[in-house]
Design a protein around this motif. Structure first.
Motif, PDB file in Angstrom:
ATOM      1  N   ILE A   1       5.471  -4.191 -10.262  1.00 19.16           N
ATOM      2  CA  ILE A   1       5.223  -2.830  -9.763  1.00 19.16           C
ATOM      3  C   ILE A   1       4.065  -2.189 -10.529  1.00 19.16           C
ATOM      4  O   ILE A   1       3.203  -1.529  -9.937  1.00 19.16           O
ATOM      5  CB  ILE A   1       6.506  -1.977  -9.859  1.00 19.16           C
ATOM      6  CG1 ILE A   1       7.542  -2.486  -8.861  1.00 19.16           C
ATOM      7  CG2 ILE A   1       6.203  -0.502  -9.619  1.00 19.16           C
ATOM      8  CD1 ILE A   1       8.924  -1.889  -9.037  1.00 19.16           C
ATOM      9  N   ALA A   2       4.021  -2.390 -11.838  1.00 15.73           N
ATOM     10  CA  ALA A   2       2.938  -1.821 -12.652  1.00 15.73           C
ATOM     11  C   ALA A   2       1.584  -2.418 -12.262  1.00 15.73           C
ATOM     12  O   ALA A   2       0.585  -1.694 -12.164  1.00 15.73           O
ATOM     13  CB  ALA A   2       3.221  -2.052 -14.133  1.00 15.73           C
ATOM     14  N   VAL A   3       1.546  -3.724 -12.029  1.00 19.44           N
ATOM     15  CA  VAL A   3       0.296  -4.368 -11.604  1.00 19.44           C
ATOM     16  C   VAL A   3      -0.133  -3.814 -10.245  1.00 19.44           C
ATOM     17  O   VAL A   3      -1.309  -3.494 -10.032  1.00 19.44           O
ATOM     18  CB  VAL A   3       0.452  -5.908 -11.557  1.00 19.44           C
ATOM     19  CG1 VAL A   3      -0.716  -6.570 -10.847  1.00 19.44           C
ATOM     20  CG2 VAL A   3       0.606  -6.456 -12.963  1.00 19.44           C
ATOM     21  N   TYR A   4       0.811  -3.686  -9.353  1.00 15.91           N
ATOM     22  CA  TYR A   4       0.515  -3.117  -8.032  1.00 15.91           C
ATOM     23  C   TYR A   4      -0.044  -1.701  -8.170  1.00 15.91           C
ATOM     24  O   TYR A   4      -1.041  -1.349  -7.530  1.00 15.91           O
ATOM     25  CB  TYR A   4       1.778  -3.112  -7.165  1.00 15.91           C
ATOM     26  CG  TYR A   4       1.613  -2.375  -5.871  1.00 15.91           C
ATOM     27  CD1 TYR A   4       0.941  -2.956  -4.798  1.00 15.91           C
ATOM     28  CD2 TYR A   4       2.110  -1.084  -5.718  1.00 15.91           C
ATOM     29  CE1 TYR A   4       0.782  -2.276  -3.608  1.00 15.91           C
ATOM     30  CE2 TYR A   4       1.949  -0.399  -4.534  1.00 15.91           C
ATOM     31  CZ  TYR A   4       1.286  -0.997  -3.481  1.00 15.91           C
ATOM     32  OH  TYR A   4       1.123  -0.320  -2.306  1.00 15.91           O
TER      33      TYR A   4
ATOM     34  N   ILE B   1      -8.508   0.659  -6.706  1.00 16.66           N
ATOM     35  CA  ILE B   1      -9.049   0.707  -5.342  1.00 16.66           C
ATOM     36  C   ILE B   1      -9.264   2.152  -4.909  1.00 16.66           C
ATOM     37  O   ILE B   1     -10.281   2.484  -4.296  1.00 16.66           O
ATOM     38  CB  ILE B   1      -8.118  -0.046  -4.364  1.00 16.66           C
ATOM     39  CG1 ILE B   1      -8.166  -1.544  -4.656  1.00 16.66           C
ATOM     40  CG2 ILE B   1      -8.497   0.240  -2.917  1.00 16.66           C
ATOM     41  CD1 ILE B   1      -7.122  -2.357  -3.915  1.00 16.66           C
ATOM     42  N   THR B   2      -8.335   3.015  -5.253  1.00 18.57           N
ATOM     43  CA  THR B   2      -8.451   4.430  -4.888  1.00 18.57           C
ATOM     44  C   THR B   2      -9.661   5.072  -5.552  1.00 18.57           C
ATOM     45  O   THR B   2     -10.372   5.865  -4.930  1.00 18.57           O
ATOM     46  CB  THR B   2      -7.161   5.183  -5.266  1.00 18.57           C
ATOM     47  OG1 THR B   2      -6.066   4.585  -4.566  1.00 18.57           O
ATOM     48  CG2 THR B   2      -7.251   6.649  -4.912  1.00 18.57           C
ATOM     49  N   LYS B   3      -9.922   4.731  -6.801  1.00 15.41           N
ATOM     50  CA  LYS B   3     -11.095   5.285  -7.494  1.00 15.41           C
ATOM     51  C   LYS B   3     -12.385   4.857  -6.802  1.00 15.41           C
ATOM     52  O   LYS B   3     -13.300   5.662  -6.631  1.00 15.41           O
ATOM     53  CB  LYS B   3     -11.106   4.862  -8.959  1.00 15.41           C
ATOM     54  CG  LYS B   3     -10.116   5.620  -9.809  1.00 15.41           C
ATOM     55  CD  LYS B   3     -10.218   5.222 -11.267  1.00 15.41           C
ATOM     56  CE  LYS B   3      -9.264   6.028 -12.114  1.00 15.41           C
ATOM     57  NZ  LYS B   3      -9.374   5.707 -13.536  1.00 15.41           N
ATOM     58  N   LYS B   4     -12.464   3.596  -6.402  1.00 20.08           N
ATOM     59  CA  LYS B   4     -13.660   3.129  -5.690  1.00 20.08           C
ATOM     60  C   LYS B   4     -13.788   3.832  -4.344  1.00 20.08           C
ATOM     61  O   LYS B   4     -14.881   4.217  -3.935  1.00 20.08           O
ATOM     62  CB  LYS B   4     -13.610   1.615  -5.493  1.00 20.08           C
ATOM     63  CG  LYS B   4     -13.880   0.845  -6.761  1.00 20.08           C
ATOM     64  CD  LYS B   4     -13.947  -0.638  -6.510  1.00 20.08           C
ATOM     65  CE  LYS B   4     -14.258  -1.355  -7.813  1.00 20.08           C
ATOM     66  NZ  LYS B   4     -14.452  -2.777  -7.638  1.00 20.08           N
ATOM     67  N   ARG B   5     -12.677   3.992  -3.664  1.00 20.72           N
ATOM     68  CA  ARG B   5     -12.698   4.665  -2.364  1.00 20.72           C
ATOM     69  C   ARG B   5     -13.117   6.125  -2.520  1.00 20.72           C
ATOM     70  O   ARG B   5     -13.872   6.652  -1.707  1.00 20.72           O
ATOM     71  CB  ARG B   5     -11.320   4.560  -1.707  1.00 20.72           C
ATOM     72  CG  ARG B   5     -11.308   5.024  -0.271  1.00 20.72           C
ATOM     73  CD  ARG B   5      -9.961   4.880   0.367  1.00 20.72           C
ATOM     74  NE  ARG B   5      -9.030   5.803  -0.258  1.00 20.72           N
ATOM     75  CZ  ARG B   5      -7.776   5.523  -0.546  1.00 20.72           C
ATOM     76  NH1 ARG B   5      -7.293   4.339  -0.283  1.00 20.72           N
ATOM     77  NH2 ARG B   5      -6.996   6.414  -1.100  1.00 20.72           N
ATOM     78  N   ASN B   6     -12.659   6.770  -3.576  1.00 25.70           N
ATOM     79  CA  ASN B   6     -13.038   8.164  -3.805  1.00 25.70           C
ATOM     80  C   ASN B   6     -14.521   8.309  -4.099  1.00 25.70           C
ATOM     81  O   ASN B   6     -15.143   9.292  -3.698  1.00 25.70           O
ATOM     82  CB  ASN B   6     -12.204   8.769  -4.930  1.00 25.70           C
ATOM     83  CG  ASN B   6     -10.788   9.068  -4.495  1.00 25.70           C
ATOM     84  OD1 ASN B   6     -10.484   9.096  -3.308  1.00 25.70           O
ATOM     85  ND2 ASN B   6      -9.910   9.279  -5.452  1.00 25.70           N
TER      86      ASN B   6
END
Length: 158
Positions: free
Chosen positions: A114-117, A124-129
């Motif tokens: 779960i932590a890795v996920y 991914i969210t940071k890149k998308r932002n």
């Protein structure tokens, strides 16, 4: 017999729907309140700017900024209440159950996965932002041109 089981199932199902609707109503109210407050605060920020500072922002940019900030606050409230808290509680309950039924090693494997996920999701969210910032800038420019064109219709219309 069978009718009794069916009646219990129908009652539990109806209660589940009712509680789901109640949850949505309460969360929707909180999200709408957050949206309105963010909308008002962002609008107030722009209104309080010195006229020279206000001119640095296009009208379309201001409109988009107000709208985006208000929607972002509502989205944060929705995600936190509908996803984050229930997921965290589920992880805690599952960890507790796995710990006492299967053992510490199994619980740790699940929690590490779960932590890795979560880590990968944040990356991914940071890149998308970062991409979204560029898109918003382009959108602001287009909106400024559009609003200025509409406001100066007589000058644009030939």
């Amino acid at each position: 017999g069978q009718a009794s089981v069916l009646a219990k199932y129908a009652s539990i199902y109806a209660l589940s729907i009712l509680l789901g609707e109640l949850q949505s109503f309460l969360i929707c109210k909180a999200g709408q309140t957050g949206n309105r407050l963010a909308n008002r605060n962002t609008y107030s920020h722009f209104i309080k700017l010195h006229p020279e500072d206000l001119k640095k922002h296009g009208k379309g940019e201001i409109q988009n900024t107000i709208s985006r900030k208000a929607q972002a606050v509502q989205d944060i409230i929705d995600v936190f209440t509908l996803n984050f808290v229930p997921t965290l509680l589920t992880i805690l309950f599952v960890s507790y159950t796995v710990l006492f039924r299967i053992g510490f090693a199994s619980m740790m494997m699940i929690n590490i996965a779960i932590a890795v996920y979560a880590f990968v999701t944040v990356k991914i969210t940071k890149k998308r932002n970062a991409m979204r910032v560029k898109i918003n800038s382009t959108s602001n420019t287009a909106s400024n041109i559009q609003v200025d064109g509409l406001l100066n219709h007589e000058a644009v219309h030939i």
